[in-house]
Motif scaffolding. Structure first.
Motif, short mmCIF file in Angstrom:
data_model
loop_
_atom_site.label_atom_id
_atom_site.label_comp_id
_atom_site.label_asym_id
_atom_site.label_seq_id
_atom_site.Cartn_x
_atom_site.Cartn_y
_atom_site.Cartn_z
N HIS A 1 -22.11 -28.76 -28.75
CA HIS A 1 -22.58 -28.14 -27.50
C HIS A 1 -21.94 -28.88 -26.32
N GLU A 2 -20.68 -29.26 -26.46
CA GLU A 2 -20.04 -30.10 -25.45
C GLU A 2 -20.02 -29.43 -24.08
N THR A 3 -20.25 -30.23 -23.06
CA THR A 3 -20.15 -29.76 -21.68
C THR A 3 -18.70 -29.43 -21.38
N PRO A 4 -18.38 -28.22 -20.93
CA PRO A 4 -16.99 -27.89 -20.59
C PRO A 4 -16.52 -28.71 -19.41
N THR A 5 -15.23 -29.01 -19.38
CA THR A 5 -14.69 -29.87 -18.34
C THR A 5 -13.69 -29.12 -17.47
N GLY A 6 -13.52 -29.59 -16.24
CA GLY A 6 -12.59 -28.98 -15.31
C GLY A 6 -13.18 -28.87 -13.93
N VAL A 7 -12.91 -27.78 -13.22
CA VAL A 7 -13.35 -27.61 -11.84
C VAL A 7 -14.32 -26.44 -11.77
N PHE A 8 -15.49 -26.69 -11.21
CA PHE A 8 -16.52 -25.67 -11.07
C PHE A 8 -16.98 -25.61 -9.62
N THR A 9 -17.75 -24.59 -9.29
CA THR A 9 -18.48 -24.57 -8.03
C THR A 9 -19.94 -24.25 -8.33
N THR B 1 -26.81 -30.26 -1.22
CA THR B 1 -25.76 -29.33 -1.64
C THR B 1 -26.03 -27.92 -1.13
N ARG B 2 -25.01 -27.10 -1.24
CA ARG B 2 -25.12 -25.68 -0.93
C ARG B 2 -24.26 -24.93 -1.94
N LEU B 3 -24.39 -23.62 -1.95
CA LEU B 3 -23.56 -22.82 -2.85
C LEU B 3 -22.08 -23.01 -2.50
N GLY B 4 -21.25 -23.06 -3.52
CA GLY B 4 -19.82 -23.22 -3.31
C GLY B 4 -19.33 -24.65 -3.35
N VAL B 5 -20.24 -25.65 -3.43
CA VAL B 5 -19.81 -27.05 -3.52
C VAL B 5 -18.99 -27.26 -4.79
N THR B 6 -17.92 -28.05 -4.69
CA THR B 6 -17.04 -28.30 -5.82
C THR B 6 -17.61 -29.37 -6.75
N VAL B 7 -17.55 -29.09 -8.06
CA VAL B 7 -17.97 -30.05 -9.09
C VAL B 7 -16.80 -30.23 -10.05
N VAL B 8 -16.30 -31.46 -10.16
CA VAL B 8 -15.20 -31.78 -11.08
C VAL B 8 -15.79 -32.48 -12.29
N VAL B 9 -15.51 -31.96 -13.49
CA VAL B 9 -16.00 -32.55 -14.73
C VAL B 9 -14.79 -32.93 -15.57
N GLN B 10 -14.68 -34.22 -15.92
CA GLN B 10 -13.55 -34.68 -16.71
C GLN B 10 -14.02 -35.68 -17.76
N GLY B 11 -13.11 -36.02 -18.70
CA GLY B 11 -13.41 -36.97 -19.75
C GLY B 11 -13.86 -36.29 -21.03
N VAL C 1 -5.29 -21.83 -6.66
CA VAL C 1 -6.25 -21.89 -5.56
C VAL C 1 -7.51 -21.11 -5.96
N LEU C 2 -8.66 -21.75 -5.83
CA LEU C 2 -9.95 -21.14 -6.14
C LEU C 2 -10.82 -21.11 -4.90
N ARG C 3 -11.69 -20.09 -4.83
CA ARG C 3 -12.71 -20.07 -3.79
C ARG C 3 -13.99 -19.53 -4.41
N ASN C 4 -15.08 -20.31 -4.31
CA ASN C 4 -16.35 -19.94 -4.93
C ASN C 4 -16.20 -19.70 -6.43
N THR D 1 -11.92 -25.88 -19.10
CA THR D 1 -12.95 -25.34 -18.23
C THR D 1 -13.06 -23.84 -18.31
N ILE D 2 -14.27 -23.36 -18.18
CA ILE D 2 -14.50 -21.94 -18.00
C ILE D 2 -15.00 -21.75 -16.58
N LEU D 3 -14.28 -20.98 -15.81
CA LEU D 3 -14.69 -20.66 -14.44
C LEU D 3 -15.07 -19.19 -14.38
N ASP D 4 -16.29 -18.90 -13.93
CA ASP D 4 -16.74 -17.52 -13.86
C ASP D 4 -16.20 -16.85 -12.60
N ARG D 5 -15.60 -15.68 -12.76
CA ARG D 5 -15.05 -14.95 -11.62
C ARG D 5 -16.14 -14.08 -11.01
N VAL D 6 -17.18 -14.70 -10.50
CA VAL D 6 -18.26 -14.00 -9.83
C VAL D 6 -18.67 -14.83 -8.63
#
Length: 327
Positions: free
Chosen positions: A85-93, A153-163, A222-225, A318-323
């Motif tokens: 159940h590993e936490t996915p890594t990469g860039v999230f918002t 925090t607010r919606l759209g804040v960047t979260v980087v997950v690595q390792g 380039v990502l936004r939200n 990473t899985i980034l949701d396009r929503v």
């Protein structure tokens, strides 16, 4: 092609308490952060009282670090996803916030101060902290730390997950991005040659940008939200194997790109990106102009060796949701 120079131009001896401690200076924060035991945290929001927020989760060290205006203001122990159940890594918002959330999957379990990273169930929230990975994919935080974080925090804040929590890897050649459609189905990557680019800002019209510079792929995304709005070939002349994050801030009415001091690069914290570093990246003129026009305070650049395409072995970071985020 134009250099990144013009693009960037625009644009501690206190002991740690049993659970959490609030301090008021960088030296105190640094000393306390070095001594954290499972379940403990330290918070020093007065060090940087305003500015854009970035959250960095280091799975290898089982730590979460909070930066505001490029300055470290909080550090906490975490518990991430266990094997299988590993936490996915990469860039999230942050897509959604709910202080009293309950799981729709795990027996209505309480998930206090939940901050959603993906629509398929990965989030930051208060939870168990046994000193090792034991969640079903979420990032568990101490209750008090999750309260403090939720408040700023607010919606759209960047979260980087690595390792890598299981194998303790620091870097990977796997893909950093695996975009999803509105139904959670994977989308194919858009193939480009060295000079082509795709720019679709209407997919997510407002909010701060997250710009991923992949040295391995010679690509910029380039990502936004959490939504990919642009992708380009690039020339990146940099052999530094580490990851770096810089955030756009305003000081005295002038834009400045400030390094975030990621674990292993603490010396970066608060430094301004210099001209020599900026000039290591060249972009197609059209893409450069498009990105430049969208830069705002809070825009974040992640510079990494990780890929932004499938690595050919089916692995992705990473899985980034396009929503779009929702309240």
């Amino acid at each position: 092609m134009r250099g990144l120079m013009a693009l960037m131009a625009l644009g501690f001896a206190a002991p740690v308490m049993a659970q959490g401690e609030k301090v008021s200076s960088p030296p105190e924060l640094a000393r306390a952060a070095d001594e954290l035991q499972p379940g403990q945290w330290v918070w020093a929001s007065s060090i940087a009282p305003s500015g854009p927020i970035l959250i960095y989760v280091d799975l290898s060290r089982q730590r979460a670090t909070v930066y505001r205006n490029g300055v470290r203001i909080g550090v906490s122990t975490i518990s991430s996803g266990k094997e299988g159940h590993e936490t996915p890594t990469g860039v999230f918002t942050i897509l959604q916030k709910d202080a009293s959330h309950r799981s729709s999957v795990y027996n209505n379990a309480a998930m206090p101060y939940q901050q959603r990273l993906t629509w398929d169930g990965v989030a930051l929230h208060a939870g168990g902290l046994p000193g090792y990975p034991e969640s079903h994919g979420c990032v568990h935080l101490p209750y008090g730390f999750s309260q403090e974080l939720f408040a700023i925090t607010r919606l759209g804040v960047t979260v980087v997950v690595q390792g890598d929590a299981i194998n303790h890897e620091r870097t990977s050649d796997s893909s950093l991005l695996a975009p999803m459609d509105m139904k959670g189905k994977p989308l194919g990557q858009q193939q480009l040659d060295g000079s082509d680019y795709v720019w679709q800002p209407k997919l997510s019209p407002t909010g701060p940008l997250t710009i991923i510079v992949s040295k391995a792929d010679q690509r910029v995304v380039v990502l936004r939200n959490g939504i990919e709005i642009g992708r380009s070939g690039a020339q990146i002349n940099d052999d530094d194997p580490g990851s770096h994050v810089v955030t756009l801030t305003m000081e005295g009415g002038k834009p400045r790109w400030i390094y975030v001091g990621l674990p292993g690069h603490d010396e970066d914290a608060g430094k301004e990106m210099d001209e020599a570093t900026m000039n290591r990246l060249s972009l197609p003129r059209g893409f450069y102009d498009a990105v430049k026009a969208q830069l705002r305070p809070g825009s974040t650049v992640l510079i990494t060796q990780s890929s932004v395409g499938d690595d050919g072995r089916g692995r992705r970071l990473t899985i980034l949701d396009r929503v779009k985020p929702t309240p």
